[in-house]
Design an enzyme around this catalytic site. Structure first.
Site, PDB file in Angstrom:
ATOM      1  N   TYR A   1      38.463   2.864 -13.123  1.00 46.14           N
ATOM      2  CA  TYR A   1      37.963   1.868 -12.162  1.00 46.14           C
ATOM      3  C   TYR A   1      36.432   1.789 -12.152  1.00 46.14           C
ATOM      4  CZ  TYR A   1      37.601  -0.797  -7.795  1.00 46.14           C
ATOM      5  OH  TYR A   1      37.316  -1.755  -6.850  1.00 46.14           O
TER       6      TYR A   1
ATOM      7  N   SER B   1      31.978  -3.268  -7.367  1.00 44.14           N
ATOM      8  CA  SER B   1      32.352  -2.315  -6.308  1.00 44.14           C
ATOM      9  C   SER B   1      31.245  -1.293  -6.157  1.00 44.14           C
ATOM     10  CB  SER B   1      33.640  -1.596  -6.739  1.00 44.14           C
ATOM     11  OG  SER B   1      33.912  -0.499  -5.897  1.00 44.14           O
TER      12      SER B   1
HETATM   13  P1  NAD Z   1      43.899  -7.116  -3.198  1.00 45.13           P
HETATM   14  O1  NAD Z   1      44.827  -6.244  -3.963  1.00 45.13           O
HETATM   15  O2  NAD Z   1      44.279  -7.573  -1.835  1.00 45.13           O
HETATM   16  O3  NAD Z   1      43.519  -8.416  -4.063  1.00 45.13           O
HETATM   17  C1  NAD Z   1      43.494  -8.400  -5.478  1.00 45.13           C
HETATM   18  C2  NAD Z   1      43.813  -9.779  -5.981  1.00 45.13           C
HETATM   19  O4  NAD Z   1      43.743  -9.790  -7.431  1.00 45.13           O
HETATM   20  C3  NAD Z   1      45.218 -10.253  -5.610  1.00 45.13           C
HETATM   21  O5  NAD Z   1      45.175 -11.627  -5.272  1.00 45.13           O
HETATM   22  C4  NAD Z   1      46.000 -10.069  -6.906  1.00 45.13           C
HETATM   23  O6  NAD Z   1      47.117 -10.927  -6.979  1.00 45.13           O
HETATM   24  C5  NAD Z   1      44.931 -10.411  -7.928  1.00 45.13           C
HETATM   25  N1  NAD Z   1      45.198  -9.929  -9.288  1.00 45.13           N
HETATM   26  C6  NAD Z   1      45.465  -8.649  -9.674  1.00 45.13           C
HETATM   27  N2  NAD Z   1      45.646  -8.613 -11.016  1.00 45.13           N
HETATM   28  C7  NAD Z   1      45.479  -9.873 -11.471  1.00 45.13           C
HETATM   29  C8  NAD Z   1      45.528 -10.481 -12.762  1.00 45.13           C
HETATM   30  N3  NAD Z   1      45.785  -9.769 -13.874  1.00 45.13           N
HETATM   31  N4  NAD Z   1      45.293 -11.820 -12.862  1.00 45.13           N
HETATM   32  C9  NAD Z   1      45.010 -12.557 -11.758  1.00 45.13           C
HETATM   33  N5  NAD Z   1      44.970 -12.052 -10.512  1.00 45.13           N
HETATM   34  C10 NAD Z   1      45.197 -10.721 -10.374  1.00 45.13           C
HETATM   35  O7  NAD Z   1      42.556  -6.266  -3.105  1.00 45.13           O
HETATM   36  P2  NAD Z   1      41.041  -6.708  -2.852  1.00 45.13           P
HETATM   37  O8  NAD Z   1      40.361  -5.502  -2.347  1.00 45.13           O
HETATM   38  O9  NAD Z   1      40.932  -7.974  -2.103  1.00 45.13           O
HETATM   39  O10 NAD Z   1      40.534  -6.914  -4.359  1.00 45.13           O
HETATM   40  C11 NAD Z   1      39.608  -7.930  -4.700  1.00 45.13           C
HETATM   41  C12 NAD Z   1      38.493  -7.324  -5.519  1.00 45.13           C
HETATM   42  O11 NAD Z   1      37.679  -6.479  -4.678  1.00 45.13           O
HETATM   43  C13 NAD Z   1      38.936  -6.450  -6.679  1.00 45.13           C
HETATM   44  O12 NAD Z   1      38.165  -6.771  -7.827  1.00 45.13           O
HETATM   45  C14 NAD Z   1      38.626  -5.042  -6.201  1.00 45.13           C
HETATM   46  O13 NAD Z   1      38.383  -4.151  -7.271  1.00 45.13           O
HETATM   47  C15 NAD Z   1      37.376  -5.294  -5.388  1.00 45.13           C
HETATM   48  N6  NAD Z   1      36.992  -4.249  -4.426  1.00 45.13           N
HETATM   49  C16 NAD Z   1      37.796  -3.950  -3.365  1.00 45.13           C
HETATM   50  C17 NAD Z   1      37.415  -2.963  -2.475  1.00 45.13           C
HETATM   51  C18 NAD Z   1      38.257  -2.595  -1.276  1.00 45.13           C
HETATM   52  O14 NAD Z   1      37.960  -1.631  -0.573  1.00 45.13           O
HETATM   53  N7  NAD Z   1      39.333  -3.316  -0.997  1.00 45.13           N
HETATM   54  C19 NAD Z   1      36.198  -2.284  -2.651  1.00 45.13           C
HETATM   55  C20 NAD Z   1      35.402  -2.615  -3.744  1.00 45.13           C
HETATM   56  C21 NAD Z   1      35.810  -3.611  -4.625  1.00 45.13           C
END
Ligand code: NAD
Length: 261
Positions: A163, A150
């Site tokens: 985080y 991130s």
């Molecule tokens: P999201 O919440 O839509 O997706 C997260 C996914 O991780 C979901 O499918 C959830 O079921 C799964 N998950 C959570 N805990 C888990 C576990 N213990 N075992 C297996 N699966 C698990 O959000 P997203 O933004 O798509 O997140 C994806 C990645 O992107 C994450 O690593 C998040 O930190 C990163 N990220 C997101 C953003 C943003 O703005 N959305 C920014 C930077 C980084």
């Protein structure tokens, strides 16, 4: 040569929603057979598989909590049993403060439980996935892995608790894995998204802070717009493709320029 992943097998963790779902769809669009995985949101994972199949692709769902080494080991074994090999892996499952599931607050307010939840998923989960994917890819003699960190792992944002540290460590882990496997035909990279809409993480965040979106656009993101899940997913499939054949140990920011400030 067009970019394609024909005859490749791709594994996506956190594929039930957001960035993981978008990446699973992009992998399939480029011809890969996709193993979609997630922890508790089984319905979302199965829906991603249905979307891929409806578009004419090949995918299956495997439930796996990435914080359990036994489940991650079984996930990689299931992928290989189903499709015979593992070429690409996107270690994307992650959680963080979103004001709904986990509160924002200074380090002094972070509970041991929330510290452990975030570290177990974001850091230990990526370690377990890397370990078992690398064992398999070393046997095959090649592969490409992308982790999700991130912008929060490059620049600390007050109030995000565990985080930022968890995502900084994912970048370090990526570099270590890239160096250890550079001569074995295995590339390991990491994407660093900025605020990305179409995800449960960001959409909950925006819902709990009504002024956040305007602030991000006006003051925080140089390009003046939030990223989309497709923006991130396309970077991931590029990193897994032969178009990125000399790229390893790279932290690729997909953040509208935030990292450059
Ligand atoms: P999201 O919440 O839509 O997706 C997260 C996914 O991780 C979901 O499918 C959830 O079921 C799964 N998950 C959570 N805990 C888990 C576990 N213990 N075992 C297996 N699966 C698990 O959000 P997203 O933004 O798509 O997140 C994806 C990645 O992107 C994450 O690593 C998040 O930190 C990163 N990220 C997101 C953003 C943003 O703005 N959305 C920014 C930077 C980084």
């Amino acid at each position: 040569m067009p970019m394609d992943l024909e005859n490749k097998v791709a594994l996506v963790t956190g594929g039930a929603s957001g960035i993981g779902r978008a990446a699973a769809l992009e992998f399939a669009e480029l011809g890969a057979r996709v193993v979609v995985s997630t922890g508790s949101n089984v319905e979302g994972g199965e829906e991603t598989v249905s979307m891929i199949r409806a578009a004419g692709g090949d995918a299956c769902f495997v439930k796996c909590d990435v914080g359990s080494e036994a489940e991650v080991s079984a996930l990689v074994a299931a992928a290989v049993e189903k499709y015979g090999r593992l070429d690409c892996a996107f270690n994307n499952a992650g959680i963080g403060p979103d004001g709904v599931r986990i509160p924002f607050g200074p380090l002094t307010d972070v509970t041991e439980g929330n510290w452990d939840r975030i570290m177990n998923t974001n850091l230990k989960g990526v370690f377990f996935c890397l370990k078992h994917e690398l064992i398999r890819m070393r046997k095959q003699g090649g592969g490409a892995i992308v982790n999700t960190a991130s912008i929060g792992g490059l620049k600390m944002a007050p109030g995000f608790g565990a985080y930022g540290p968890s995502k900084s460590a994912v970048i370090a882990l990526t570099e270590l894995a890239a160096l250890e496997n550079a001569r074995l035909g295995i590339r390991v990279n990491v994407v660093c998204p900025g605020p990305t809409v179409g995800t449960r993480l960001m959409d909950n965040n925006l819902a709990s802070n009504p002024e956040e979106e305007a602030l991000l656009k006006e003051r925080v993101i140089p390009m003046g717009k939030l990223g989309t899940v497709v923006d991130v997913a396309r970077s991931v499939v590029w990193l897994c493709s032969d178009y990125a054949s000399h790229v390893t140990g790279q932290a690729l920011s997909v953040d509208g320029g935030m990292h450059a400030q």
